[in-house]
Design a protein around this motif. Structure first.
Motif, short mmCIF file in Angstrom:
data_model
loop_
_atom_site.label_atom_id
_atom_site.label_comp_id
_atom_site.label_asym_id
_atom_site.label_seq_id
_atom_site.Cartn_x
_atom_site.Cartn_y
_atom_site.Cartn_z
N LEU A 1 0.82 -1.21 0.00
CA LEU A 1 0.00 0.00 0.00
C LEU A 1 0.85 1.27 0.00
CD1 LEU A 1 -2.95 -0.87 2.38
CD2 LEU A 1 -3.06 -0.32 -0.05
N GLY A 2 2.08 1.15 0.44
CA GLY A 2 2.95 2.32 0.47
C GLY A 2 2.34 3.42 1.32
N LYS A 3 2.33 4.64 0.78
CA LYS A 3 1.79 5.76 1.54
C LYS A 3 0.32 6.01 1.24
CE LYS A 3 6.16 8.07 2.27
NZ LYS A 3 6.99 9.28 2.15
N ARG A 4 -0.31 5.09 0.55
CA ARG A 4 -1.73 5.26 0.27
C ARG A 4 -2.53 5.15 1.56
NH1 ARG A 4 -0.08 1.24 -3.42
NH2 ARG A 4 0.15 2.01 -5.56
N VAL A 5 -3.67 5.85 1.56
CA VAL A 5 -4.59 5.76 2.70
C VAL A 5 -5.74 4.83 2.30
CG1 VAL A 5 -6.14 7.02 4.20
CG2 VAL A 5 -4.01 8.07 3.46
N LEU A 6 -5.83 3.70 2.94
CA LEU A 6 -6.88 2.73 2.60
C LEU A 6 -8.14 3.03 3.39
CD1 LEU A 6 -7.73 0.14 1.14
CD2 LEU A 6 -6.80 -1.16 3.06
N ARG A 7 -9.25 3.22 2.64
CA ARG A 7 -10.51 3.51 3.31
C ARG A 7 -11.50 2.36 3.20
NH1 ARG A 7 -11.63 9.52 0.84
NH2 ARG A 7 -10.81 10.76 2.55
N GLU A 8 -11.53 1.73 2.04
CA GLU A 8 -12.48 0.65 1.85
C GLU A 8 -11.87 -0.46 1.05
OE1 GLU A 8 -16.65 1.07 1.10
OE2 GLU A 8 -16.40 3.24 1.05
N GLY B 1 -9.44 4.67 -1.46
CA GLY B 1 -8.84 5.55 -0.47
C GLY B 1 -8.14 6.69 -1.18
N LEU B 2 -6.99 7.08 -0.68
CA LEU B 2 -6.25 8.17 -1.29
C LEU B 2 -4.92 7.65 -1.79
CD1 LEU B 2 -6.99 10.85 1.44
CD2 LEU B 2 -8.04 10.68 -0.82
N CYS B 3 -4.57 8.00 -3.02
CA CYS B 3 -3.31 7.54 -3.59
C CYS B 3 -2.15 8.34 -2.98
CB CYS B 3 -3.32 7.68 -5.10
SG CYS B 3 -3.27 9.38 -5.67
N THR B 4 -0.95 7.94 -3.32
CA THR B 4 0.23 8.57 -2.73
C THR B 4 0.25 10.08 -2.98
OG1 THR B 4 1.37 6.51 -3.17
CG2 THR B 4 2.73 8.39 -2.59
N ALA C 1 -2.88 11.73 -0.81
CA ALA C 1 -2.93 11.57 0.65
C ALA C 1 -2.37 12.79 1.39
CB ALA C 1 -2.22 10.29 1.06
#
Lengths: 141, 141
Positions: A115-122, B129-132, B135
DNA sequence: TGTCACATTAGATATAATCTAAATCGCTCA
DNA sequence: TGAGCGATTTAGATTATATCTAATGTGACA
């Protein structure tokens, strides 16, 4: 699903409970299928001609943003909508585009490294194939 | 990914290897992003003005039908395309709509009871979610 | 070379969704 | 009750995305 519940649900999300918004939400909550915006508009507008197309789309957007409704994009077709009740996954028919619910079960998250720096929401699972109506039809021709 | 491989891939799917079709397939195979049809058209058309919009869409449809390319519908935005190389899942950015690959891992199938008479062909996992890029921007404003 | 099915083309058309600007609604506060 | 005001709604125009149409081109093969 009574009127009071819907009103409280909307209030709880900071959305004023207007007749139009109520109608859209009520329709989605009692609708077994996953209707398109056009179907929602037709149905709600037939019951109450005060609800215009723009309002239907506005309210769908608001409801999705508030997390009360889920939007499901379907390749090559109009999006489908779905009041978020019990958690579930989706089955999309390759032939007719219908969206159906599949009972929910836990999905393993990806390794944090991927996922790296991605923010996982769903995290949702989409199944594709032929629905009950289309499967036999397809088999015979 | 050399020319001969692409030609053989197309031949193997019963698709004639025309210059336009080759260009679309080659672009998708070397493209790290998941471009929209419009981006594919622009790029391919810039390299070879003989490839029209209709041809780009026709070829994308053919490639998807042949199972060589995957189409990813994104809520409220144009569909994205993706040459099927190594198996992977998708991450969709809620903010910018970009689609990114997430390393593949096995997904448990639903209990056969919940599928009923449906024919299951594919099973994909979508992360949102939000990509790198988005984010940090989102965190600060 | 003639033929035929497959491909391609420009531009019109269809479909899905959003935008615009004006009108209306319905809280809140007095 | 009613003035103020932000939220909401509206019809219809507009945009965005994708497909269709009918004419034309292309290439494999007899």
């Amino acid at each position: 699903m009574d009127a009071e519940t819907i009103k409280r649900t909307l209030d709880g999300s900071g959305l004023r409970c207007t007749p139009q918004r109520y109608a859209v939400m009520a329709f989605l909550m009692e609708c077994k299928r996953h209707p398109t915006a056009a179907e929602i508009f037709e149905s709600v507008n037939r019951m109450d001609p005060r609800c215009s197309r723009a309002t239907t789309y506005n309210n769908l957007r608001d409801l999705v943003q508030a997390g009360l409704v889920r939007e499901v994009a379907v390749e090559g077709r109009a999006a489908r909508f779905d009041a978020k009740g019990m958690r579930h996954h989706h089955f999309i028919c390759d032939r007719c585009g219908n969206v159906e619910d599949i009972g929910w079960y836990n999905v393993p998250r990806p390794a944090s490294g991927s996922l790296g720096k991605r923010v996982l929401r769903e995290c949702e699972l989409i199944f594709r194939g032929l629905c009950t109506k289309c499967a036999p039809r397809h088999a015979s021709g």
